[in-house]
Design an enzyme around this catalytic site. Structure first.
Site, mmCIF file in Angstrom:
data_model
loop_
_atom_site.group_PDB
_atom_site.id
_atom_site.type_symbol
_atom_site.label_atom_id
_atom_site.label_comp_id
_atom_site.label_asym_id
_atom_site.label_seq_id
_atom_site.Cartn_x
_atom_site.Cartn_y
_atom_site.Cartn_z
ATOM 1 N N SER A 149 0.814 -1.220 0.000
ATOM 2 C CA SER A 149 0.000 0.000 0.000
ATOM 3 C C SER A 149 0.849 1.273 0.000
ATOM 4 O O SER A 149 1.819 1.393 0.744
ATOM 5 C CB SER A 149 -0.928 0.021 1.208
ATOM 6 O OG SER A 149 -1.789 -1.085 1.173
ATOM 7 N N CYS B 195 -6.139 -2.194 6.947
ATOM 8 C CA CYS B 195 -4.882 -2.634 7.553
ATOM 9 C C CYS B 195 -5.113 -2.846 9.043
ATOM 10 O O CYS B 195 -5.557 -1.929 9.740
ATOM 11 C CB CYS B 195 -3.787 -1.605 7.362
ATOM 12 S SG CYS B 195 -2.316 -2.021 8.328
ATOM 13 N N MET C 263 3.706 -4.606 9.750
ATOM 14 C CA MET C 263 4.710 -3.726 9.154
ATOM 15 C C MET C 263 4.412 -2.259 9.476
ATOM 16 O O MET C 263 5.336 -1.435 9.536
ATOM 17 C CB MET C 263 4.711 -3.866 7.621
ATOM 18 C CG MET C 263 4.747 -5.289 7.077
ATOM 19 S SD MET C 263 6.312 -6.069 7.348
ATOM 20 C CE MET C 263 7.339 -5.108 6.273
HETATM 21 C C1 DHB Z 1 -0.028 -4.467 7.033
HETATM 22 C C2 DHB Z 1 -0.960 -3.988 6.178
HETATM 23 C C3 DHB Z 1 -2.001 -4.815 5.778
HETATM 24 O O1 DHB Z 1 -2.950 -4.377 4.939
HETATM 25 C C4 DHB Z 1 -2.032 -6.129 6.263
HETATM 26 O O2 DHB Z 1 -3.030 -6.931 5.887
HETATM 27 C C5 DHB Z 1 -1.087 -6.597 7.122
HETATM 28 C C6 DHB Z 1 -0.068 -5.765 7.506
HETATM 29 C C7 DHB Z 1 1.054 -3.586 7.537
HETATM 30 O O3 DHB Z 1 1.671 -2.861 6.751
HETATM 31 O O4 DHB Z 1 1.262 -3.605 8.751
#
Ligand code: DHB
Length: 266
Positions: A4, A86, A29
């Site tokens: 993203s 997320c 993350m």
């Molecule tokens: C993260 C983002 C997400 O959309 C996901 O499903 C898992 C982790 C992240 O960047 O923490």
């Protein structure tokens, strides 16, 4: 499919951010990314290779979602995927559980992009179909089902949670039955296409998702576990399956498991 992209560069959470667990991966993350401006440079290089690029994007406010999406759209990404789910960043995960907010963000983004817009849904809700319908009403061209499931792991020697963020998102085979159920429920409630994802690592997984109602698939964690050959292996297995059973187009098996249920009168 990109990780993203947000408006500004973002470091994400400190390590540890990824941990192997039974049946999958757990990660928090914290949406690390170089920001949209830098990404547009990467996009130009990807475009030189002739690869279709779907850009996943997020914002911390409605205005940010709109700005990032507009810039990605103008720069020529082939499609956009709105990450409203997320699990590891406050604000973004909350959005995915609020059907009214999902509809508003979808509508606002759709109003200023001229690319297909997919909305990626969270499994961390009690009624995913309600959120899916909200995205559909907001003008989404498709739904991606699903993002990761909130989960955690603890180091018994350190007696502490392993992830710096404590809670992360579970992906991989352990997520598959949950994600498949989400695709199934959405297929019964929405008209727009569903992109299935969550633990797809074999051609059998792919066929299950298609039968549940997905008309396209994403593969993520399996690349880390099995390598890039996973795409060829799944495509070959799917082709064999279709030949064996006399199907000519993948579209012939999309949602087929629902029809069997009706025929059996259940
Ligand atoms: C993260 C983002 C997400 O959309 C996901 O499903 C898992 C982790 C992240 O960047 O923490």
């Amino acid at each position: 499919m990109t990780k993203s992209i947000g408006l500004r560069p973002r470091e994400g959470h400190p390590n540890p951010t990824v941990v192997h667990v039974e049946g999958g991966l757990l990660n928090a993350m914290g949406l690390p990314n170089p920001g949209v401006e830098h990404f547009l440079g990467e996009l130009r290089r990807l475009k030189d290779w002739g690869i279709p690029v779907v850009a996943s994007f997020f914002g911390e406010t409605l205005e940010e979602f709109v700005e990032v999406a507009s810039r990605l759209s103008e720069a020529g990404v082939d499609a956009l995927e709105l990450n409203c789910s997320c699990p590891n960043v406050e604000g973004v995960g909350v959005l995915g559980g609020d059907p009214g907010a999902v509809k508003r963000v979808t509508e606002a983004v759709k109003g200023c992009v001229d690319r297909p817009l997919f909305v990626k849904l969270s499994p961390n809700v009690s009624d995913i179909a309600e959120v899916g319908r909200a995205a559909e009403r907001g003008g989404a061209d498709g739904l991606t089902a699903v993002n990761t499931l909130r989960a955690m792991a603890i180091d018994v020697e350190a007696r502490r949670p392993i992830l710096s963020n404590v809670i992360g998102g579970l992906s991989g085979p352990a997520l598959k039955p949950v994600a498949l159920r989400c695709v199934w429920e959405l297929y019964e409630e929405v008209e727009i296409p569903i992109i299935g994802c969550g633990g797809i690592s074999t051609w059998r997984d792919a066929v299950e998702y298609l039968l549940a109602g997905a008309s396209a698939l994403q593969i993520g964690t399996a690349i880390m576990i099995r390598g890039l050959r996973v795409f060829r292996e799944i495509n070959m297995g799917l082709r064999r399956y279709m030949e064996e059973w006399g199907f000519k187009e993948v579209s012939e098996i999309v949602g087929l498991a629902h029809e069997t249920r009706i025929q059996q009168g259940r």
